[in-house]
Design a protein around this motif. Structure first.
Motif, short mmCIF file in Angstrom:
data_model
loop_
_atom_site.label_atom_id
_atom_site.label_comp_id
_atom_site.label_asym_id
_atom_site.label_seq_id
_atom_site.Cartn_x
_atom_site.Cartn_y
_atom_site.Cartn_z
N GLU A 241 -6.43 3.79 -7.43
CA GLU A 241 -6.87 2.86 -6.39
C GLU A 241 -6.89 1.44 -6.97
O GLU A 241 -7.77 1.07 -7.74
CB GLU A 241 -8.26 3.25 -5.88
CG GLU A 241 -8.24 4.50 -5.03
CD GLU A 241 -7.47 4.33 -3.72
OE1 GLU A 241 -7.41 3.19 -3.21
OE2 GLU A 241 -6.89 5.32 -3.24
N ARG B 286 -4.02 4.37 2.47
CA ARG B 286 -4.83 3.37 1.78
C ARG B 286 -5.08 2.17 2.67
O ARG B 286 -4.30 1.88 3.58
CB ARG B 286 -4.16 2.93 0.48
CG ARG B 286 -3.93 4.06 -0.50
CD ARG B 286 -3.36 3.55 -1.81
NE ARG B 286 -3.07 4.66 -2.71
CZ ARG B 286 -3.01 4.58 -4.03
NH1 ARG B 286 -3.23 3.40 -4.62
NH2 ARG B 286 -2.75 5.63 -4.77
N LEU C 135 0.84 -1.21 0.00
CA LEU C 135 0.00 0.00 0.00
C LEU C 135 0.87 1.26 0.00
O LEU C 135 0.55 2.24 -0.68
CB LEU C 135 -0.92 -0.01 1.21
CG LEU C 135 -2.00 -1.10 1.22
CD1 LEU C 135 -2.66 -1.20 2.59
CD2 LEU C 135 -3.05 -0.87 0.14
N GLU D 50 0.95 4.13 -2.96
CA GLU D 50 0.66 5.51 -2.57
C GLU D 50 1.80 6.44 -3.00
O GLU D 50 1.57 7.51 -3.56
CB GLU D 50 0.47 5.57 -1.06
CG GLU D 50 -0.31 6.76 -0.56
CD GLU D 50 -0.74 6.55 0.88
OE1 GLU D 50 0.06 6.86 1.78
OE2 GLU D 50 -1.86 6.07 1.11
#
Length: 322
Positions: free
Chosen positions: A63, A100, A53, A57
């Motif tokens: 996403e 996230r 994650l 990011e």
């Protein structure tokens, strides 16, 4: 890359070189990264989820669903490689915790969902122990109808790293690797023989580390984590191998990889050979086959040579793309 992007799902144990692979995958226009699944390997599975994650990011990726998978191999305990990748699996860079969150489904469920939902056959790129993939294939064999190819980083024709003959990802879960080889879909083995050859020189690592783009800067920091090998000059210390990222380069640009279809099997017996990928390069059967009859073995496209300069150039051009 001409034509439509290749739909890809990655299965990672995100340490340093898995992170380099993710950075490339999210930025190459020829790859459509549909999902990432996580498995214990370089670090524990919760650390792998966090690292994955974080990388997405930092890269400014859209996403992309990320799911937690197996926390240990099918039969053995987990044996992390934090001595190579740092205590956090990410070179101990002190990166901020990601905002996230992972998907609410497990890795096998996410793999099945994304493979079957893809309008075009998916390429799977496991850069980790193959536990999640084995569980998927045994639980939901119907997914193979929508898998174009599996390109896995693992195995070795010549020399191992976890043992003299076994590469880490296969050694960590040999039974899972044996399941993969019987998947019934085209498979490419991107093993240590080519893995070790694709290296980014120190000058380029310095340039990435000075970048104003977070993703490119992270790539530079990760590449610089590789310590110099014995006998290398001091200026080589910040040169870094692409490692797992080379397997993703091979999907984006298969022309840089030389493969040969060869019988491959995994040694499952206890002892010093456990986890070895036994690659049969003989031009004709030997006495074992003559006296006992040939048995059916998986035929795998084994990577035997790589255009290292081509993949290094491809990587540097791609990770610098905002």
């Amino acid at each position: 890359m001409p034509g439509r992007p290749v739909p890809v799902i990655m299965d990672c144990d995100t340490g340093v070189d898995d992170a380099l692979a993710l950075l490339f995958a999210v930025r190459h226009p020829g790859i459509e990264l549909r999902a990432v699944t996580c498995v214990a390997g370089n670090t524990d599975v919760d650390g792998v989820v966090r690292n994955t994650l974080t990388v997405l990011e930092q890269a400014g990726a859209p996403e992309i669903p990320v799911a937690r998978g197996a926390e240990r191999p099918l039969l053995e305990p987990a044996r992390p490689a934090t001595h190579v990748h740092g205590t956090d699996g990410m070179a101990d860079l002190g990166l901020p915790a990601p905002a996230r969150r992972p998907a609410e489904v497990d890795a096998v469920t996410l793999l099945r969902r994304e493979i079957l939902a893809s309008p075009r056959p998916v390429t799977l790129i496991p850069t980790a122990p193959l536990t999640n993939i084995a569980l998927l294939l045994r639980t939901h064999p119907e997914v193979t109808r929508n898998i174009e190819r599996i390109v896995f980083m693992g195995g070795a024709v010549e020399v191992g790293n976890a043992t003299p003959v076994a590469e880490f990802n296969v050694w960590h879960d040999p039974e899972a690797a044996a399941v993969l080889l019987t998947a019934g879909v085209p498979i490419t083995m991107y093993g240590l023989d080519v893995f070790r050859q694709v290296v980014v020189e120190a000058e380029e690592v310095h340039r990435l580390r000075a970048s104003g783009d977070r993703g490119a800067r992270l790539a530079g920091e990760l590449l610089a984590h590789r310590p110099a090998a014995q006998g290398e000059p001091p200026e080589a210390e910040e040169a870094g191998g692409l490692g797992d990222a080379g397997a993703v380069c091979a999907v984006a640009d298969p022309g840089g990889l030389t493969t040969r279809p060869l019988p491959v099997e995994v040694s499952l017996a206890p002892g010093p050979g456990r986890g070895q990928t036994i690659v049969d390069r003989r031009p004709r059967p030997g006495e074992a086959e003559i006296h006992h009859g040939e048995r059916e073995r998986a035929l795998i496209d084994v990577a035997l040579a790589v255009d290292a300069a081509r993949y290094t150039r491809l990587y540097l051009e791609t990770v610098g793309r905002p």
